[in-house]
Motif scaffolding. Structure first.
Motif, PDB file in Angstrom:
ATOM      1  N   ARG A  78      -4.018  -2.589   0.848  1.00  0.00           N
ATOM      2  CA  ARG A  78      -2.603  -2.546   0.493  1.00  0.00           C
ATOM      3  C   ARG A  78      -1.794  -2.943   1.724  1.00  0.00           C
ATOM      4  N   ARG A  79      -0.739  -3.681   1.476  1.00  0.00           N
ATOM      5  CA  ARG A  79       0.136  -4.082   2.571  1.00  0.00           C
ATOM      6  C   ARG A  79       1.185  -2.996   2.760  1.00  0.00           C
ATOM      7  N   VAL A  80       1.133  -2.332   3.902  1.00  0.00           N
ATOM      8  CA  VAL A  80       2.033  -1.220   4.180  1.00  0.00           C
ATOM      9  C   VAL A  80       2.735  -1.495   5.503  1.00  0.00           C
ATOM     10  N   SER A  81       4.047  -1.600   5.449  1.00  0.00           N
ATOM     11  CA  SER A  81       4.904  -1.802   6.626  1.00  0.00           C
ATOM     12  C   SER A  81       4.375  -2.893   7.555  1.00  0.00           C
ATOM     13  N   THR A  84      -1.989  -4.486   6.890  1.00  0.00           N
ATOM     14  CA  THR A  84      -2.850  -4.240   5.740  1.00  0.00           C
ATOM     15  C   THR A  84      -3.695  -3.005   6.004  1.00  0.00           C
ATOM     16  N   ARG A  85      -3.647  -2.077   5.088  1.00  0.00           N
ATOM     17  CA  ARG A  85      -4.392  -0.819   5.219  1.00  0.00           C
ATOM     18  C   ARG A  85      -5.420  -0.713   4.100  1.00  0.00           C
ATOM     19  N   VAL A  87      -6.619   1.603   1.530  1.00  0.00           N
ATOM     20  CA  VAL A  87      -6.101   2.804   0.885  1.00  0.00           C
ATOM     21  C   VAL A  87      -7.149   3.342  -0.089  1.00  0.00           C
ATOM     22  N   TYR A 151      -3.913   7.376   4.502  1.00  0.00           N
ATOM     23  CA  TYR A 151      -3.098   6.402   3.778  1.00  0.00           C
ATOM     24  C   TYR A 151      -3.167   6.598   2.272  1.00  0.00           C
ATOM     25  N   ARG A 153      -1.468   8.246   0.269  1.00  0.00           N
ATOM     26  CA  ARG A 153      -0.206   8.382  -0.468  1.00  0.00           C
ATOM     27  C   ARG A 153       0.396   7.036  -0.858  1.00  0.00           C
ATOM     28  N   PHE A 154      -0.144   5.927  -0.360  1.00  0.00           N
ATOM     29  CA  PHE A 154       0.445   4.613  -0.636  1.00  0.00           C
ATOM     30  C   PHE A 154      -0.040   4.050  -1.937  1.00  0.00           C
TER      31      PHE A 154
END
Length: 154
Positions: A78-81, A84-85, A87, A151, A153-154
Motif C-alpha cells: 500500500r502506498r502510505v504517505s 510503499t508499505r 500492510v 501498518y 491500520r492502513f
C-alpha cells in the motif's frame, strides 16, 4: 476500481469420484492448457498413493494439508504517505484455501523428483505433517505480517 456491482460467486460442482469440491478445485489449479482429464488422472493417482502410504482416507489428508498451509494473514503493498508499505490483511476462508492450493502445487512443481504424481504425494503428506516448502512459504508470509503489524491500520 469498478463501480459496477460485484459478480456473483460461481458454484463449483464437486468431482464425480469423491464428490468433493476441494478435489475439483485442486484439479482446476493443477490443470495446464485445458487438459482436465490428465489433471484428474494425476490427482486420482496421487490420492491412491496417499492411501497406500498412510492407510488413511486420502481426502482427510488433503484437507488437513490445505488447512495447515492456509494463511490467516497476508501482506499487500500500500502506498502510505509517499512510501510503499507492506500492510498485513486478514484472509477470507475461500481466498486462503485458493492460496494454499496454489502454494502446495508450486512447491510440488519445484520439487526434484521423477513424476508429478510422486511430487504431489510427498508434498501433500509433508503439508499434512506441517513440514515442506508450502508450510515454509506460509511461515514467511506470517513473519512478514508480524514484522509489519504497525501498518495494519492502513
Amino acid at each position: 476500481m469498478s463501480r459496477r456491482r460485484t459478480p456473483k460467486k460461481r458454484v463449483i460442482a464437486p468431482d464425480a469420484l469423491y464428490n468433493s469440491v476441494l478435489v475439483h478445485t485442486i484439479v482446476n489449479h493443477l490443470m495446464k492448457k485445458g487438459k482436465k482429464s490428465l489433471a484428474y488422472m494425476m490427482f486420482y493417482e496421487t490420492l491412491s498413493e496417499i492411501k497406500q502410504k498412510t492407510e488413511q482416507d486420502p481426502l482427510e489428508v488433503i484437507q488437513k494439508a490445505v488447512n495447515n498451509v492456509r494463511p490467516l494473514v497476508i501482506v499487500k503493498s500500500r502506498r502510505v504517505s509517499g512510501s510503499t508499505r507492506q500492510v498485513p490483511l486478514s484472509v477470507d476462508y475461500e481466498i486462503g484455501v485458493a492460496l494454499a492450493i496454489r502454494w502446495i502445487l508450486a512447491a510440488c512443481r519445484k520439487r526434484v523428483g521423477k513424476s508429478m504424481i510422486s511430487k504431489m504425494t510427498n508434498e501433500f503428506l509433508d503439508a499434512s505433517k506441517n513440514i515442506g516448502n508450502a508450510i515454509r512459504k506460509k511461515d514467511e508470509i506470517a513473519k512478514m505480517a508480524q514484522a509489519n503489524r504497525a501498518y495494519a491500520r492502513f
